[in-house]
Design a protein around this motif. Structure first.
Motif, PDB file in Angstrom:
ATOM      1  N   LEU A 170       0.825  -1.189   0.144  1.00 40.97           N
ATOM      2  CA  LEU A 170      -0.042   0.024   0.177  1.00 40.97           C
ATOM      3  C   LEU A 170       0.884   1.264   0.015  1.00 40.97           C
ATOM      4  N   ARG A 171       1.875   1.174   0.978  1.00 43.08           N
ATOM      5  CA  ARG A 171       2.811   2.290   0.955  1.00 43.08           C
ATOM      6  C   ARG A 171       3.391   2.649  -0.521  1.00 43.08           C
ATOM      7  N   GLU A 172       3.757   1.364  -1.139  1.00 42.24           N
ATOM      8  CA  GLU A 172       4.679   1.665  -2.371  1.00 42.24           C
ATOM      9  C   GLU A 172       3.773   2.059  -3.571  1.00 42.24           C
ATOM     10  N   ARG A 173       2.524   1.292  -3.622  1.00 42.00           N
ATOM     11  CA  ARG A 173       1.892   1.379  -4.784  1.00 42.00           C
ATOM     12  C   ARG A 173       0.672   2.639  -4.748  1.00 42.00           C
ATOM     13  N   VAL A 174       0.284   2.954  -3.340  1.00 40.35           N
ATOM     14  CA  VAL A 174      -0.905   3.859  -3.394  1.00 40.35           C
ATOM     15  C   VAL A 174      -0.232   5.325  -2.536  1.00 40.35           C
ATOM     16  N   VAL A 175       0.129   5.039  -1.518  1.00 42.28           N
ATOM     17  CA  VAL A 175       0.458   6.112  -0.569  1.00 42.28           C
ATOM     18  C   VAL A 175       1.799   7.251  -1.261  1.00 42.28           C
ATOM     19  N   SER A 176       2.513   6.411  -1.638  1.00 47.00           N
ATOM     20  CA  SER A 176       3.627   6.962  -2.249  1.00 47.00           C
ATOM     21  C   SER A 176       3.289   7.951  -3.468  1.00 47.00           C
ATOM     22  N   ARG A 177       2.197   7.562  -4.129  1.00 50.80           N
ATOM     23  CA  ARG A 177       1.600   8.154  -5.390  1.00 50.80           C
ATOM     24  C   ARG A 177       0.671   9.412  -5.077  1.00 50.80           C
ATOM     25  N   VAL A 178      -0.165   9.150  -4.238  1.00 52.91           N
ATOM     26  CA  VAL A 178      -1.294  10.274  -3.758  1.00 52.91           C
ATOM     27  C   VAL A 178      -0.962  10.799  -2.399  1.00 52.91           C
ATOM     28  N   ALA A 218      -0.003  10.656   2.022  1.00 50.15           N
ATOM     29  CA  ALA A 218      -0.977   9.927   3.205  1.00 50.15           C
ATOM     30  C   ALA A 218      -2.181  10.644   3.626  1.00 50.15           C
ATOM     31  N   GLU A 219      -2.124  12.148   3.333  1.00 54.11           N
ATOM     32  CA  GLU A 219      -3.357  12.751   3.677  1.00 54.11           C
ATOM     33  C   GLU A 219      -4.450  12.402   2.647  1.00 54.11           C
ATOM     34  N   THR A 220      -3.935  12.369   1.345  1.00 51.80           N
ATOM     35  CA  THR A 220      -5.285  11.968   0.401  1.00 51.80           C
ATOM     36  C   THR A 220      -5.714  10.701   0.705  1.00 51.80           C
ATOM     37  N   PHE A 221      -4.931   9.655   0.939  1.00 52.76           N
ATOM     38  CA  PHE A 221      -5.211   8.405   0.974  1.00 52.76           C
ATOM     39  C   PHE A 221      -6.085   8.443   2.420  1.00 52.76           C
TER      40      PHE A 221
END
Length: 157
Positions: free
Chosen positions: A124-132, A134-137
């Motif tokens: 999740l950190r690699e594929r999602v949070v790094s892209r959007v 932490a606040e947006t996630f």
């Protein structure tokens, strides 16, 4: 009754919905593939282990497991059979009601579930949070939680 076609605003709304649900499905598939590659668990096996890991006393009735995960009774039994054979899950009748079968994590099941959860968190950190970010996630998760028509089914540790 006259047929009415969607107007531009409807089409935009439907396109946004399609983007959300299709994108979420593809990301979920990628994340669960990461868990399967590293932990050796199918998505349904991971769901069962995660549910039990976050359940009180890491135990739940099989019927609650099926209902919470939206599995059929047969599907739940099939997954539980595989997890039992792998010595990750133990099933036994409830002391309070022998008609109820309880599923519990074994010590090995607890370790595998925690390792798989850490794998998912890393993915999740690699594929999602790094892209959007932490606040947006976090904000997106909050919005989706607000939309859940049955929030009491959410499993919370």
């Amino acid at each position: 009754m006259a047929e009415k076609c969607p107007d531009a605003a409807d089409l935009e709304l439907l396109d946004q919905w399609n983007t959300l649900q299709a994108g979420f499905r593809r990301v979920t598939d990628q994340l669960l593939a990461d868990v399967q590659a590293k932990a050796g668990l199918t998505p349904s096996e991971f769901q069962v282990l995660w549910f039990l890991l976050t359940s009180p006393e890491q135990t739940a009735p099989m019927n609650q497991l099926a209902a919470t995960l939206n599995f059929t009774t047969a599907g739940t039994t099939k997954v539980a059979d595989r997890l039992t054979e792998a010595e990750l899950l133990h099933r036994q009748p409830s002391a309070a009601d022998r008609r109820v079968v309880l599923a519990s994590l074994t010590d090995q099941g607890r370790r595998v579930a925690m390792d798989a959860a850490l794998t998912l968190a890393g993915a999740l950190r690699e594929r999602v949070v790094s892209r959007v970010g932490a606040e947006t996630f976090a904000s997106t998760a909050h919005c989706v939680r607000e939309l859940d028509p049955n929030p009491e089914r959410l499993c919370r540790p």
